[in-house]
Design a protein around this motif. Structure first.
Motif, PDB file in Angstrom:
ATOM      1  N   GLN A   1      44.276  23.743  45.470  1.00 20.50           N
ATOM      2  CA  GLN A   1      43.893  23.018  46.676  1.00 20.50           C
ATOM      3  C   GLN A   1      45.081  23.040  47.638  1.00 20.50           C
ATOM      4  O   GLN A   1      46.119  22.436  47.359  1.00 20.50           O
ATOM      5  CB  GLN A   1      43.529  21.567  46.353  1.00 20.50           C
ATOM      6  N   GLY A   2      44.920  23.718  48.749  1.00 18.28           N
ATOM      7  CA  GLY A   2      46.007  23.782  49.719  1.00 18.28           C
ATOM      8  C   GLY A   2      45.979  25.085  50.495  1.00 18.28           C
ATOM      9  O   GLY A   2      45.029  25.871  50.425  1.00 18.28           O
ATOM     10  N   ILE A   3      47.033  25.317  51.263  1.00 16.53           N
ATOM     11  CA  ILE A   3      47.158  26.498  52.127  1.00 16.53           C
ATOM     12  C   ILE A   3      48.206  27.424  51.525  1.00 16.53           C
ATOM     13  O   ILE A   3      49.313  26.995  51.190  1.00 16.53           O
ATOM     14  CB  ILE A   3      47.589  26.072  53.552  1.00 16.53           C
ATOM     15  N   ARG A   4      47.849  28.696  51.387  1.00 15.76           N
ATOM     16  CA  ARG A   4      48.785  29.666  50.821  1.00 15.76           C
ATOM     17  C   ARG A   4      48.879  30.892  51.738  1.00 15.76           C
ATOM     18  O   ARG A   4      47.853  31.417  52.194  1.00 15.76           O
ATOM     19  CB  ARG A   4      48.350  30.102  49.423  1.00 15.76           C
TER      20      ARG A   4
ATOM     21  N   PRO B   1      46.303  38.239  59.909  1.00 13.94           N
ATOM     22  CA  PRO B   1      47.592  38.866  59.605  1.00 13.94           C
ATOM     23  C   PRO B   1      47.552  40.378  59.775  1.00 13.94           C
ATOM     24  O   PRO B   1      46.525  41.016  59.505  1.00 13.94           O
ATOM     25  CB  PRO B   1      47.826  38.490  58.131  1.00 13.94           C
ATOM     26  N   THR B   2      48.657  40.930  60.236  1.00 14.69           N
ATOM     27  CA  THR B   2      48.785  42.387  60.265  1.00 14.69           C
ATOM     28  C   THR B   2      48.938  42.915  58.845  1.00 14.69           C
ATOM     29  O   THR B   2      48.407  43.975  58.497  1.00 14.69           O
ATOM     30  CB  THR B   2      50.013  42.780  61.112  1.00 14.69           C
ATOM     31  N   GLU B   3      49.639  42.153  58.039  1.00 13.39           N
ATOM     32  CA  GLU B   3      49.785  42.461  56.615  1.00 13.39           C
ATOM     33  C   GLU B   3      49.663  41.158  55.829  1.00 13.39           C
ATOM     34  O   GLU B   3      49.928  40.078  56.341  1.00 13.39           O
ATOM     35  CB  GLU B   3      51.154  43.109  56.322  1.00 13.39           C
ATOM     36  N   GLY B   4      49.275  41.265  54.560  1.00 11.39           N
ATOM     37  CA  GLY B   4      49.143  40.087  53.711  1.00 11.39           C
ATOM     38  C   GLY B   4      47.866  39.320  54.020  1.00 11.39           C
ATOM     39  O   GLY B   4      46.960  39.812  54.681  1.00 11.39           O
ATOM     40  N   ARG B   5      47.808  38.089  53.532  1.00 11.92           N
ATOM     41  CA  ARG B   5      46.607  37.293  53.732  1.00 11.92           C
ATOM     42  C   ARG B   5      46.914  35.808  53.645  1.00 11.92           C
ATOM     43  O   ARG B   5      47.938  35.386  53.103  1.00 11.92           O
ATOM     44  CB  ARG B   5      45.517  37.666  52.744  1.00 11.92           C
ATOM     45  N   VAL B   6      45.985  35.022  54.183  1.00  8.04           N
ATOM     46  CA  VAL B   6      46.081  33.560  54.200  1.00  8.04           C
ATOM     47  C   VAL B   6      44.903  33.002  53.413  1.00  8.04           C
ATOM     48  O   VAL B   6      43.760  33.429  53.615  1.00  8.04           O
ATOM     49  CB  VAL B   6      46.052  33.017  55.647  1.00  8.04           C
ATOM     50  N   LEU B   7      45.178  32.045  52.525  1.00  5.61           N
ATOM     51  CA  LEU B   7      44.130  31.441  51.713  1.00  5.61           C
ATOM     52  C   LEU B   7      44.078  29.942  51.944  1.00  5.61           C
ATOM     53  O   LEU B   7      45.115  29.295  52.134  1.00  5.61           O
ATOM     54  CB  LEU B   7      44.357  31.713  50.224  1.00  5.61           C
ATOM     55  N   LEU B   8      42.875  29.396  51.938  1.00 13.15           N
ATOM     56  CA  LEU B   8      42.669  27.958  51.996  1.00 13.15           C
ATOM     57  C   LEU B   8      41.868  27.563  50.765  1.00 13.15           C
ATOM     58  O   LEU B   8      40.766  28.077  50.543  1.00 13.15           O
ATOM     59  CB  LEU B   8      41.920  27.566  53.275  1.00 13.15           C
TER      60      LEU B   8
ATOM     61  N   GLY C   1      42.398  28.452  47.804  1.00 15.66           N
ATOM     62  CA  GLY C   1      42.234  29.624  46.955  1.00 15.66           C
ATOM     63  C   GLY C   1      41.301  30.692  47.492  1.00 15.66           C
ATOM     64  O   GLY C   1      41.074  31.701  46.836  1.00 15.66           O
ATOM     65  N   LYS C   2      40.762  30.507  48.679  1.00 10.76           N
ATOM     66  CA  LYS C   2      39.794  31.447  49.254  1.00 10.76           C
ATOM     67  C   LYS C   2      40.346  32.024  50.552  1.00 10.76           C
ATOM     68  O   LYS C   2      40.789  31.276  51.423  1.00 10.76           O
ATOM     69  CB  LYS C   2      38.470  30.724  49.508  1.00 10.76           C
ATOM     70  N   ASP C   3      40.343  33.345  50.655  1.00 10.56           N
ATOM     71  CA  ASP C   3      40.837  34.012  51.863  1.00 10.56           C
ATOM     72  C   ASP C   3      40.104  33.458  53.085  1.00 10.56           C
ATOM     73  O   ASP C   3      38.873  33.335  53.087  1.00 10.56           O
ATOM     74  CB  ASP C   3      40.622  35.523  51.762  1.00 10.56           C
ATOM     75  N   VAL C   4      40.856  33.112  54.126  1.00  6.68           N
ATOM     76  CA  VAL C   4      40.229  32.498  55.302  1.00  6.68           C
ATOM     77  C   VAL C   4      39.216  33.445  55.958  1.00  6.68           C
ATOM     78  O   VAL C   4      38.305  33.001  56.662  1.00  6.68           O
ATOM     79  CB  VAL C   4      41.285  32.061  56.341  1.00  6.68           C
ATOM     80  N   ARG C   5      39.350  34.759  55.712  1.00  7.61           N
ATOM     81  CA  ARG C   5      38.380  35.709  56.279  1.00  7.61           C
ATOM     82  C   ARG C   5      37.039  35.631  55.578  1.00  7.61           C
ATOM     83  O   ARG C   5      36.039  36.125  56.096  1.00  7.61           O
ATOM     84  CB  ARG C   5      38.948  37.129  56.218  1.00  7.61           C
ATOM     85  N   GLU C   6      37.019  35.021  54.409  1.00  2.00           N
ATOM     86  CA  GLU C   6      35.761  34.858  53.685  1.00  2.00           C
ATOM     87  C   GLU C   6      35.062  33.553  54.035  1.00  2.00           C
ATOM     88  O   GLU C   6      33.903  33.367  53.701  1.00  2.00           O
ATOM     89  CB  GLU C   6      36.028  34.907  52.174  1.00  2.00           C
TER      90      GLU C   6
END
Length: 589
Positions: free
Chosen positions: A340-343, A395-402, A404-409
Motif C-alpha cells: 500500500q503506497g506509491i513506488r 515516465p520516459t523510462e521505468g514505471r510508477v506504481l500505486l 502495487g499497480k502500475d498507474v498506466r493500468e
C-alpha cells in the motif's frame, strides 16, 4: 471531401438534403431563362403580342424562382454553416480535453492544434457548399452546352478551354498560400501571444510598471508588418497573373460573339437565336469558370481540412491497450495487493525533444499514510515527480506504481479521484466563487455543504464573507460585476479547491502557501495536519517551517534523490538540506 461531407451529414441530415434539393433546382433555372429570352425576342420579331406576353410571364416566374432559390440556398448555407462550425469546434475541444499534458507542452503539436482551430469554423462548410455549388454549375453548364451544340461544337470547346489557364493559376497560388500559413504557424501564435499580453488584465500591472508596452507593441508591429508584406506580395502576384489569364476567356467570348453577330446579319441566324446563344455562351463561360474556380477552392479547402483531420487523427483514441511489464514487488493475497503506497522503480524522465533528463534513475517508496516533503532548487524535478505520480506525465523510462499497480493500468478517473492536488501555478477561473471552489470535484459542483466545508478548510471562507454576494460573487474582471482578488485570496480558493475531494487519500501541495502571510500559512497547515491524518501527503515547499512538519524529507538534486530522512537526521548529516535550512534560518536573525 468524403469526411467533410460526413461531418455535414452528422451535423444536420435534414438541412443537407434541403441543400442538395435546392442546388439541383437552382441548376435548372438559368438555361430555362435563356430559352425564355429567345422566345421573347422571336415573338417580338414576329410581332406576336400574345406570344410576347406569354413568354415574358414565363421569364418573370423563372426569375422569381431563381431569386427564391438563391435566397433559400443562402439561408440554408448560413444555418448549416453555424451548426457545422459549432460541431467542429466541439470536436476539436473535446479532443483537446483528452490530450495528455505533454501534448500542450510540445510546440509542434500545439502548432497543429492552432492550425486546426484557425480554420475549424469556416472551412468545413465552405468545402461542402463549394461542392454543392460545383454540382449546380456542372448541371447549369450542361444545359447551356446543350443549347450551344445546336449552333457549333467548336463554340462549346472554346468555352471549356479558355478558362482553364486562369483556374490552374488559382490552384497554384492557393497551394502557395496554404504552405505560407502553415509554415508561419509558430509566428502566428507569437503574434497572438503578444496581443494577449498587451490586452489582458493578467499582465497589465507589469506591462504598466515596467514600461513593456512599447517593447511588446514594437515586436507586434514588426511581426504584423512581416505578415502583411508576405500576404500582399502573394495577393498582388495572384491578382495580376490570374487577371491576365482571364483575358483569354474574354477574348474567346467576343470572338464567338462576333461570329454569331455576323451570322445574324447575314440572316443565317434569327435574332432570338443569336440572343440565346450569346447569353448561353456568356453564362456558360461563367458557369465553367465557376466550376474550375470551385475546383480550385475545393482543392484549397481540402488542404486546410487536412490540418483539422490530421489533428483529430494524431492523438490515439480511447481504448488503447498499454503493455506494462510484470512486477515482482506486488504479491497478491486473495486478489488484493499487499503493498500500500506509491513506488517509483528506476524512473527517468525528459521532455519530448529535449536531451536533458529532468529525473534520472529514481527509486522511491512512500508507504500509505506517510507525510513526505520534497526539497530542492528550482528545476530539480520536484513538480515533475508529482506529475508522474498523478500520471499527468508518463515516465520516459521505468514505471510508477500505486498500491502495487502500475498507474498506466489504473482507470484514469479512478486514479485521479485518489488525489487532492494544489499546484503553485493554479488557475484563476472567471467564474463564481462557489464554482471556483467546486470545480475541484465537478460531480459535487452543486453540493453547497461540501463547498462550504472545503472553503473553510482552505481558509477561503473568510474571503467569501468579505464579499457582498458571498459564495455567489463572480470573480475576475472579464465579466460584469466581477471582483478581483489578491494573490493570497486566490491561493486560499485554490487550497479550498484541493480540499473538495474529501474521498482523496493522497494530498499533494505544490508550494501551496507562497502568496500567504505567516499567520495565514500557519492556519492552513494546522488545518492540513488535521485533514492529513491517515492520508499520504506530498508537500513541495521552500519554507522549512513547513517542511520540518513532514515525517520524511527528500532532497532532489540534478534529477536524483540526494538525501532522504527526517528533519533531525538531515540536519545532522550537514549536507545540502542542512546548508539550505541554516541559510533560511539566518534570514530571520
Amino acid at each position: 471531401m468524403r469526411r467533410a461531407l460526413a461531418l455535414v451529414w452528422q451535423s444536420s441530415p435534414a438541412m443537407t438534403v434541403v441543400l442538395a434539393a435546392l442546388t439541383l433546382a437552382a441548376a435548372a433555372v438559368p438555361p430555362s431563362v435563356a430559352w425564355a429570352g429567345k422566345r421573347i425576342v422571336d415573338a417580338v420579331v414576329a410581332r406576336s403580342r400574345e406570344e410576347t406576353l406569354r413568354w415574358v410571364g414565363v421569364e418573370l416566374v423563372l426569375v422569381v424562382l431563381q431569386a427564391s432559390l438563391t435566397r433559400g440556398l443562402g439561408l440554408v448555407r448560413s444555418v448549416l454553416g453555424s451548426r457545422l462550425g459549432t460541431d467542429v469546434n466541439v470536436a476539436i475541444l473535446d479532443r483537446a480535453t483528452r490530450l495528455e499534458l505533454r501534448h500542450f507542452e510540445d510546440p509542434e503539436f500545439y502548432d497543429q492544434l492552432s492550425r486546426a482551430r484557425r480554420e475549424a469554423s469556416s472551412r468545413p462548410v465552405s468545402l461542402v457548399t463549394e461542392s454543392f455549388a460545383l454540382v449546380q454549375n456542372v448541371l447549369t453548364l450542361a444545359g447551356y452546352a446543350a443549347l450551344l451544340l445546336r449552333f457549333s461544337g467548336w463554340v462549346v470547346a472554346v468555352l471549356m478551354v479558355a478558362t482553364v489557364p486562369a483556374t490552374i493559376a488559382e490552384m497554384r497560388y492557393s497551394k502557395t498560400a496554404f504552405r505560407l500559413r502553415n509554415w508561419r504557424s509558430p509566428e502566428s501564435r507569437r503574434l497572438m501571444y503578444l496581443e494577449y499580453v498587451l490586452a489582458n488584465d493578467e499582465h497589465a500591472k507589469e506591462v504598466k510598471l515596467f514600461g513593456l508596452g512599447p517593447l511588446f507593441l514594437g515586436r507586434y508591429k514588426e511581426l504584423a508588418e512581416q505578415f502583411y508584406r508576405e500576404d500582399s506580395r502573394l495577393a498582388i502576384r495572384r491578382a495580376v497573373v490570374t487577371h491576365l489569364l482571364s483575358l483569354l476567356a474574354t477574348a474567346a467570348f467576343y470572338g464567338s460573339y462576333a461570329a454569331m453577330a455576323l451570322m445574324a446579319a447575314a440572316s443565317r441566324l434569327t435574332l432570338g437565336s443569336m440572343t440565346m446563344y450569346v447569353l448561353a455562351f456568356r453564362s456558360g463561360q461563367q458557369a465553367f469558370q465557376s466550376i474550375l474556380s470551385g475546383i480550385g477552392s475545393i482543392y484549397e479547402h481540402n488542404l486546410y481540412m487536412s490540418n483539422l483531420f490530421s489533428f483529430l487523427d494524431a492523438v490515439p483514441g480511447e481504448g488503447v491497450i498499454v503493455t506494462v511489464p510484470k512486477t515482482d514487488v506486488m504479491h497478491a493475497v486473495n486478489g488484493a495487493p499487499t503493498e500500500q503506497g506509491i513506488r517509483l522503480e528506476n524512473v527517468s524522465f525528459k521532455y519530448p525533444g529535449q536531451e536533458k533528463w529532468v529525473l534520472r534513475n529514481v527509486d522511491l517508496f512512500i508507504p500509505r499514510g506517510q507525510s513526505v516533503a520534497l526539497v530542492g532548487q528550482n528545476g530539480a524535478g520536484k513538480t515533475t515527480l508529482v506529475k508522474l505520480v498523478t500520471r499527468l506525465y508518463e515516465p520516459t523510462e521505468g514505471r510508477v506504481l500505486l498500491d502495487g499497480k502500475d498507474v498506466r493500468e489504473w482507470d484514469r478517473d479512478e486514479l485521479l479521484a485518489r488525489f487532492g492536488v494544489v499546484f503553485q501555478d493554479f488557475s484563476q477561473y472567471q467564474l463564481k466563487f462557489r464554482e471556483n471552489v467546486g470545480v475541484g470535484s465537478v460531480k459535487h459542483l452543486e453540493d453547497a455543504p461540501r463547498i462550504a466545508r472545503a472553503a473553510e478548510r482552505g481558509g477561503a471562507d473568510a474571503v467569501a464573507s468579505g464579499l457582498s454576494a458571498g459564495l455567489e460573487a463572480p470573480l475576475g474582471r472579464w465579466f460584469q460585476d466581477g471582483v478581483e482578488l489578491s494573490g493570497g485570496q486566490w491561493q486560499k480558493i485554490a487550497l479550498a479547491r484541493g480540499f473538495m475531494r474529501e474521498q482523496a487519500d493522497i494530498l499533494v501541495l505544490d508550494e501551496p502557501t507562497a502568496a500567504l502571510d505567516a499567520e495565514a500559512e500557519h492556519a492552513v497547515f494546522e488545518r492540513f495536519r488535521h485533514l492529513a491524518e491517515g492520508r499520504t501527503t506530498l508537500i513541495i515547499s521552500h519554507r522549512f517551517p513547513t517542511v520540518r512538519m513532514a515525517d520524511r524529507i527528500l532532497v532532489l538534486e540534478n534529477g536524483r534523490i540526494a538525501e532522504d530522512g527526517t528533519h533531525a537526521a538531515l540536519l545532522s548529516e550537514e549536507k545540502t538540506y542542512a546548508r539550505l535550512y541554516k541559510m533560511q534560518a539566518e534570514g530571520y536573525v
